[in-house]
Design a protein around this motif. Sequence first.
Motif, mmCIF file in Angstrom:
data_model
loop_
_atom_site.group_PDB
_atom_site.id
_atom_site.type_symbol
_atom_site.label_atom_id
_atom_site.label_comp_id
_atom_site.label_asym_id
_atom_site.label_seq_id
_atom_site.Cartn_x
_atom_site.Cartn_y
_atom_site.Cartn_z
ATOM 1 N N THR A 223 0.912 -1.299 -0.021
ATOM 2 C CA THR A 223 -0.074 -0.122 -0.147
ATOM 3 C C THR A 223 0.712 1.355 -0.079
ATOM 4 O OG1 THR A 223 -1.964 -1.199 1.054
ATOM 5 C CG2 THR A 223 -1.828 1.249 1.331
ATOM 6 N N ILE A 224 1.906 1.081 0.790
ATOM 7 C CA ILE A 224 2.948 2.412 0.668
ATOM 8 C C ILE A 224 3.331 2.628 -0.796
ATOM 9 C CG2 ILE A 224 4.986 3.189 1.549
ATOM 10 C CD1 ILE A 224 4.780 1.984 4.204
ATOM 11 N N LYS A 225 3.532 1.603 -1.425
ATOM 12 C CA LYS A 225 4.340 1.408 -2.641
ATOM 13 C C LYS A 225 3.547 1.974 -3.732
ATOM 14 C CE LYS A 225 6.424 -1.240 -6.384
ATOM 15 N NZ LYS A 225 6.738 -2.848 -6.635
ATOM 16 N N ASN A 226 2.022 1.912 -3.596
ATOM 17 C CA ASN A 226 1.175 1.999 -4.654
ATOM 18 C C ASN A 226 -0.006 3.000 -4.505
ATOM 19 O OD1 ASN A 226 2.398 0.245 -6.610
ATOM 20 N ND2 ASN A 226 1.374 -1.481 -5.648
ATOM 21 N N GLN A 227 -0.406 3.185 -3.181
ATOM 22 C CA GLN A 227 -1.552 3.747 -2.870
ATOM 23 C C GLN A 227 -1.298 5.379 -2.429
ATOM 24 O OE1 GLN A 227 -4.083 1.052 -1.680
ATOM 25 N NE2 GLN A 227 -6.028 2.130 -1.810
ATOM 26 N N PHE A 228 -0.081 5.811 -2.220
ATOM 27 C CA PHE A 228 0.252 7.286 -1.767
ATOM 28 C C PHE A 228 0.657 7.987 -3.068
ATOM 29 C CE2 PHE A 228 -0.066 5.193 2.047
ATOM 30 C CZ PHE A 228 -0.492 6.028 3.018
ATOM 31 N N ARG A 229 0.274 9.405 -3.220
ATOM 32 C CA ARG A 229 0.930 10.140 -4.019
ATOM 33 C C ARG A 229 2.227 10.865 -3.392
ATOM 34 N NH1 ARG A 229 -4.656 11.791 -3.970
ATOM 35 N NH2 ARG A 229 -5.987 10.709 -5.595
ATOM 36 N N GLU A 230 2.896 11.483 -4.245
ATOM 37 C CA GLU A 230 4.206 12.045 -3.942
ATOM 38 C C GLU A 230 3.839 13.214 -2.795
ATOM 39 O OE1 GLU A 230 6.566 13.733 -6.988
ATOM 40 O OE2 GLU A 230 6.913 11.999 -8.005
ATOM 41 N N ASP A 231 2.891 13.819 -2.628
ATOM 42 C CA ASP A 231 2.442 14.802 -1.473
ATOM 43 C C ASP A 231 2.040 14.116 -0.436
ATOM 44 O OD1 ASP A 231 -0.096 14.042 -2.471
ATOM 45 O OD2 ASP A 231 -0.664 16.099 -2.953
ATOM 46 N N GLY A 232 1.922 12.903 -0.362
ATOM 47 C CA GLY A 232 1.553 12.092 0.950
ATOM 48 C C GLY A 232 -0.172 11.935 0.871
ATOM 49 N N SER A 233 -0.746 12.170 -0.256
ATOM 50 C CA SER A 233 -2.197 12.013 -0.344
ATOM 51 C C SER A 233 -2.477 10.513 -0.815
ATOM 52 C CB SER A 233 -2.878 12.989 -1.161
ATOM 53 O OG SER A 233 -2.438 12.975 -2.440
ATOM 54 N N THR A 234 -3.702 10.258 -0.777
ATOM 55 C CA THR A 234 -3.971 8.748 -1.140
ATOM 56 C C THR A 234 -5.140 8.630 -2.121
ATOM 57 O OG1 THR A 234 -5.606 8.669 0.878
ATOM 58 C CG2 THR A 234 -3.390 7.806 1.175
ATOM 59 N N TRP A 235 -5.054 7.755 -2.897
ATOM 60 C CA TRP A 235 -6.091 7.245 -3.699
ATOM 61 C C TRP A 235 -6.978 6.293 -2.668
ATOM 62 C CZ3 TRP A 235 -1.422 7.524 -6.456
ATOM 63 C CH2 TRP A 235 -1.056 8.371 -7.422
ATOM 64 N N GLN A 236 -8.239 6.323 -3.131
ATOM 65 C CA GLN A 236 -9.004 5.284 -2.225
ATOM 66 C C GLN A 236 -8.908 3.812 -2.630
ATOM 67 O OE1 GLN A 236 -13.498 5.848 -2.369
ATOM 68 N NE2 GLN A 236 -13.587 4.143 -0.678
ATOM 69 N N VAL A 237 -8.816 3.761 -3.820
ATOM 70 C CA VAL A 237 -8.786 2.451 -4.553
ATOM 71 C C VAL A 237 -7.666 2.208 -5.288
ATOM 72 C CG1 VAL A 237 -10.196 0.751 -5.446
ATOM 73 C CG2 VAL A 237 -11.484 2.511 -4.486
ATOM 74 N N VAL A 238 -7.138 1.397 -5.214
ATOM 75 C CA VAL A 238 -6.005 0.684 -6.069
ATOM 76 C C VAL A 238 -6.323 -0.790 -6.558
ATOM 77 C CG1 VAL A 238 -3.546 0.119 -6.778
ATOM 78 C CG2 VAL A 238 -4.184 2.173 -5.341
ATOM 79 N N THR A 239 -6.393 -0.909 -8.039
ATOM 80 C CA THR A 239 -6.899 -2.360 -8.491
ATOM 81 C C THR A 239 -5.857 -2.712 -9.033
ATOM 82 O OG1 THR A 239 -9.286 -1.689 -8.795
ATOM 83 C CG2 THR A 239 -8.551 -3.343 -9.789
ATOM 84 N N TYR A 240 -5.452 -3.992 -8.878
ATOM 85 C CA TYR A 240 -4.577 -5.032 -9.110
ATOM 86 C C TYR A 240 -5.068 -6.161 -10.106
ATOM 87 C CZ TYR A 240 -1.763 -3.047 -5.177
ATOM 88 O OH TYR A 240 -1.319 -2.043 -4.273
#
Length: 407
Positions: A223-240
Amino acid sequence: MLYVKKLASLYPLLLIPLLYASTAVALPEERSLNDLFSPLIPSKFHAIASTQNPSRYPHYTTQDSGKWVYIDADTWTTGFFPGTLYLLAERTKLCKGAGKGEWDQEHWLDLGRSWSTGMLKLTQGNKAQHDQGFLSYPFVEELKVNPRNETAIKAVNDFAAILAARFSPLVGTTRSWDHDIYGPNDWPVIIDNMMNFELLFISSGLTNNPTLKSIARAHADTTIKNQFREDGSTWQVVTYNDATGDVIRKYTKQGYDNSSTWARGQAWAIHGYADMYKLTGDDDYLQTARRSAEYFLSHTPSNNIVPWDFNSPEDLADTSAASVAAAGLLILAKVEKNLRNRAKWTRSAINLLKGTIDFAWAPTWDSILSNATSHHPNNNQRTGLVYGDYYFVQAANELVKQGLASC
């Protein structure tokens, strides 16, 4: 009366406007903050717990009258109401019996156990998908009171097994939803899932099964690798892609749009990674909790009324996001190594609680707070939410446990 205690000795490096150099100095506008320990809170929960049938559970309130809407047990939020009854039992102990004398700790524990009984059938399977941690809350609390309670031990281990069965070593996460809104073969993961992994650590300790901890850490790392933007904000959903582990898409379901930051999701990240650092001591989790908190606080208005989405142009708040964030910030402050940061997280949590009380305290409602937003504004906005109330009570208890407040 709410007090800040001995903070000058705890944080000598920082001058804090709200925290004065005294061993017991009242906070400004303390009448508002006193509502953290208002007798209305136990009265509201007692009225529901002692009169309603504990086979259906409060979920959200009506917008007009603030009356609870009840749901069947097999829903992801059912653990919060009995969980709050346990928090009120804890509060009775923390506050040395403050409040109504006949509602002692054992009375609240009896109510919590009664309301948890209707959830036991969920341990053999349920529709809550990844939210097994939320379902486990009352049973986890029971183990704090009675670590040998066999019913609670079994419930915790059963919920943990359900969650662990949703893990894919290939993807490196547990699956949040059973289907993605875009395709049946996708593997969706939502930031909310970070709140479920303390369950795996507890069950690992009960069963001596280190694999459960490994699952939690793998999910947190992915989740750290894929769910955070550079500014520290998050996407709610990441689909793999469930066959390759590759990221297919990043989007929101409950926020404003796919490039925005849903406030409660960001609050889940603060709380979840603070928990993970507390459980592991892994600095990556501390740094992630800090980044999540910095983004949340830097985008919260000065009045501390947390919006539903930080990038939405709509004037719509979410007090449940404020409660989750405040509770998470206090956990982060408790484990924080940097004294300056610790003071910042503590001060910010208090500010969020005060802003939320001033804005959304609801004396005539069934819920403690109003003005929460459950989903997109077409669904359950300006309502009370049972989990918003849960984390509001949790945050206040945490202030007392850290010696920052008396009630």
